[in-house]
Enzyme design. Structure first.
Site, PDB file in Angstrom:
ATOM      1  N   CYS A   1       0.820  -1.219   0.000  1.00 36.82           N
ATOM      2  CA  CYS A   1       0.000   0.000   0.000  1.00 36.82           C
ATOM      3  C   CYS A   1       0.856   1.273   0.000  1.00 36.82           C
ATOM      4  CB  CYS A   1      -0.907   0.036   1.239  1.00 36.82           C
ATOM      5  SG  CYS A   1      -1.876  -1.456   1.500  1.00 36.82           S
TER       6      CYS A   1
ATOM      7  N   HIS B   1      -6.064   2.237   5.205  1.00 33.67           N
ATOM      8  CA  HIS B   1      -6.626   1.393   4.147  1.00 33.67           C
ATOM      9  C   HIS B   1      -7.365   0.249   4.815  1.00 33.67           C
ATOM     10  CE1 HIS B   1      -7.200  -1.150   0.752  1.00 33.67           C
ATOM     11  NE2 HIS B   1      -6.236  -2.005   1.062  1.00 33.67           N
TER      12      HIS B   1
ATOM     13  N   HIS C   1     -10.323  -3.110   4.420  1.00 34.01           N
ATOM     14  CA  HIS C   1     -11.056  -4.035   3.560  1.00 34.01           C
ATOM     15  C   HIS C   1     -12.481  -4.186   4.092  1.00 34.01           C
ATOM     16  CE1 HIS C   1      -7.448  -6.291   1.530  1.00 34.01           C
ATOM     17  NE2 HIS C   1      -7.376  -4.978   1.398  1.00 34.01           N
TER      18      HIS C   1
ATOM     19  N   GLU D   1     -26.925  12.987   9.449  1.00 34.79           N
ATOM     20  CA  GLU D   1     -26.188  13.787  10.453  1.00 34.79           C
ATOM     21  C   GLU D   1     -24.688  13.480  10.471  1.00 34.79           C
ATOM     22  OE1 GLU D   1     -27.240  16.276  12.047  1.00 34.79           O
ATOM     23  OE2 GLU D   1     -25.909  16.567  13.765  1.00 34.79           O
TER      24      GLU D   1
ATOM     25  N   HIS E   1     -12.675  -4.308  -3.240  1.00 37.45           N
ATOM     26  CA  HIS E   1     -11.430  -4.362  -2.478  1.00 37.45           C
ATOM     27  C   HIS E   1     -11.568  -3.648  -1.117  1.00 37.45           C
ATOM     28  CE1 HIS E   1      -6.758  -3.659  -2.641  1.00 37.45           C
ATOM     29  NE2 HIS E   1      -7.203  -3.706  -1.393  1.00 37.45           N
TER      30      HIS E   1
HETATM   31  C1  LIG Z   1      -5.380 -10.210   1.924  1.00 41.64           C
HETATM   32  S1  LIG Z   1      -3.949  -9.653   1.100  1.00 41.64           S
HETATM   33  C2  LIG Z   1      -4.291  -7.963   0.843  1.00 41.64           C
HETATM   34  C3  LIG Z   1      -3.188  -7.198   0.187  1.00 41.64           C
HETATM   35  O1  LIG Z   1      -2.953  -7.662  -1.097  1.00 41.64           O
HETATM   36  C4  LIG Z   1      -3.528  -5.739   0.134  1.00 41.64           C
HETATM   37  O2  LIG Z   1      -4.775  -5.535  -0.498  1.00 41.64           O
HETATM   38  C5  LIG Z   1      -3.571  -5.095   1.474  1.00 41.64           C
HETATM   39  O3  LIG Z   1      -4.501  -4.428   1.831  1.00 41.64           O
HETATM   40  C6  LIG Z   1      -2.431  -5.231   2.409  1.00 41.64           C
HETATM   41  O4  LIG Z   1      -1.211  -5.185   1.764  1.00 41.64           O
HETATM   42  P1  LIG Z   1       0.124  -5.304   2.608  1.00 41.64           P
HETATM   43  O5  LIG Z   1       1.227  -5.432   1.627  1.00 41.64           O
HETATM   44  O6  LIG Z   1      -0.031  -6.523   3.495  1.00 41.64           O
HETATM   45  O7  LIG Z   1       0.218  -4.071   3.465  1.00 41.64           O
HETATM   46 ZN   LIG Z   2      -5.938  -3.846   0.296  1.00 37.57          ZN
END
Ligand SMILES: CSC[C@@H](O)[C@@H](O)C(=O)COP(=O)(O)O
Ligand SMILES: [Zn+2]
Length: 311
Positions: free
Chosen positions: A174, A192, A194, A215, A271
Site C-alpha cells: 500500500c 486502508h 477491507h 447527520e 477491495h
Molecule cells: C489479503 S492480502 C491484501 C493485500 O494484497 C492488500 O490488499 C492489502 O490491503 C495489504 O497489503 P500489505 O502489503 O499486506 O500491506
Molecule cells: Zn488492500
C-alpha cells in the site's frame, strides 16, 4: 498524558514523557537477521529475503523488498541503499518509544481496533502515519492486529528511502497509495481497510458513492474550503477499479484524487477504501464516519431508500 498535538509538534524523542509506560518490545521481539555476508550471496543486498517468521507474523514466501522499493520508484533496494538500516540496531530508536501517541505505537493500537471492526483482517488493510519528515508504515502480509512497534517501517518523506526497515519483513504494497495521500493532499495519516461496507458499496454504486442528509456527514471535512460538511451536503467518494496488485492502483488513485478535490477517501471496487486526514486522529474519525455512512447506504439500498435525498 501529553496531547497528540504536543507530541506531533515536538521533534524530541518520547523518552521525555516519564509518566508513560515504557515499551519493551525491543527485548521480546525475536528478529532473525540475515548477515551482510549471507545477503551478498543472495545476489542482492536486500536482507528481507530468506527470512523466518517472527512472533507468528508470517512473511510472504520468496519475498524481496527490491521488487517494490521507494514509494515512487521501483528500482532501488532499500537494504543496500540505506546506510542507517545497516546499523546494528536497524534504527530501532525510530520506533521504540514510551509515548502512547508515537506513530509506531498508534499504528499497532489502531490495527487492533480496526481488526475488531473487521476492517483489517486476514492480513488485509493497513495504516501509515506521518510525523515530521518520517512516514511510518505497517509491514506487508502480516496479521496487522499482532504487530509490534519493532515491525514498523520508516521512510523519509524527503528522500523517499527507508531509514528503518525490519530485517525479516517487507514493505507494505500500500506504500505508493499512502504516499499519494501524503504528496498530493499533505495528509498526516492514511488508512486502508477491507471493510465489507466499503466493498458492498462499490458493488451498489457505479463511478462514485453518494449520500446526503445524514447527520454523520457533519464529521467529514469540506477539504476545498475550511470547516466540515453540513447535514444536507452531498458526500461524494470516487470509486476506482481494482487491480491484481495493490501498488498498481497508484495511477488511478492519483487520478481520482485530482478529479475529486473535495474527497478525503477513494473506494476501490471489490477491495476496500483508502481514507486520509491532516492528522492521524482526523483520518481515524473520517474513516469511522465514512464506514458508518457506507453501512447505512447498504441498508438504505436494501430498503429501496435513495441515499441522496431530493429536496
Ligand atoms: C489479503 S492480502 C491484501 C493485500 O494484497 C492488500 O490488499 C492489502 O490491503 C495489504 O497489503 P500489505 O502489503 O499486506 O500491506
Ligand atoms: Zn488492500
Amino acid at each position: 498524558m501529553p496531547s497528540l498535538k504536543s507530541f506531533f509538534s515536538s521533534s524530541s524523542s518520547a523518552s521525555s514523557t516519564p509518566t508513560a509506560k515504557p515499551i519493551t518490545e525491543k527485548k521480546t521481539v525475536k528478529e532473525i537477521p540475515v548477515s551482510k555476508k549471507e545477503s551478498s550471496k543472495m545476489g542482492c543486498k536486500c536482507r528481507s529475503k530468506k527470512s523466518e517468521p517472527v512472533n507468528e507474523i508470517s512473511v510472504k514466501e520468496d519475498s524481496c523488498c527490491c521488487s517494490k522499493q521507494t514509494a515512487e520508484s521501483s528500482s532501488t533496494c532499500c537494504g543496500s541503499k540505506n546506510k542507517e538500516s545497516d546499523s546494528d540496531d536497524n534504527n530501532d530508536s525510530l520506533v521504540i518509544s514510551s509515548h502512547p501517541e508515537h506513530p509506531a505505537n498508534l499504528i499497532c493500537e489502531f490495527c487492533k481496533l480496526f481488526y475488531n471492526n473487521g476492517w483489517v483482517t486476514g492480513t488485509g488493510g493497513g495504516i501509515s502515519v506521518k510525523k515530521d519528515d518520517n512516514i511510518y508504515l505497517a509491514p506487508s502480509g502480516v496479521q496487522k492486529e499482532r504487530m509490534l512497534p519493532t515491525n514498523i517501517f520508516v521512510m523519509s518523506m524527503n528522500s523517499k528511502e527507508y531509514i528503518r526497515k525490519p530485517l525479516n519483513l517487507k514493505p507494505s504494497a500500500c506504500t505508493p497509495l499512502f504516499m499519494a495521500a501524503y504528496t498530493m493532499r499533505n495528509a498526516g495519516a492514511c488508512i486502508h481497510t477491507h471493510s465489507q461496507n466499503a466493498v458492498m458499496c462499490t458493488l451498489l454504486f457505479d463511478k462514485v458513492f453518494e449520500i446526503s442528509s445524514i447527520e454523520q456527514i457533519k464529521a467529514l471535512p469540506k477539504i476545498t474550503e475550511p470547516g466540515n460538511m453540513w447535514y444536507s451536503d452531498k458526500l461524494i467518494i470516487p470509486i476506482i477499479e481494482n487491480t491484481e496488485r495493490e501498488e498498481e492502483l497508484e495511477t488511478s488513485l492519483r487520478k481520482a484524487i485530482e478529479e475529486y478535490p473535495s474527497a478525503t477517501a477513494v473506494l476501490v471496487r471489490r477491495h476496500g477504501i483508502y481514507v486520509w486526514g491532516e492528522t492521524v486522529w482526523k483520518a481515524k474519525i473520517y474513516n469511522e464516519a465514512i464506514d458508518y455512512l457506507l453501512e447505512l447506504a447498504v441498508k438504505m439500498k436494501q430498503m429501496g431508500i435513495p441515499t441522496v435525498k431530493e429536496n
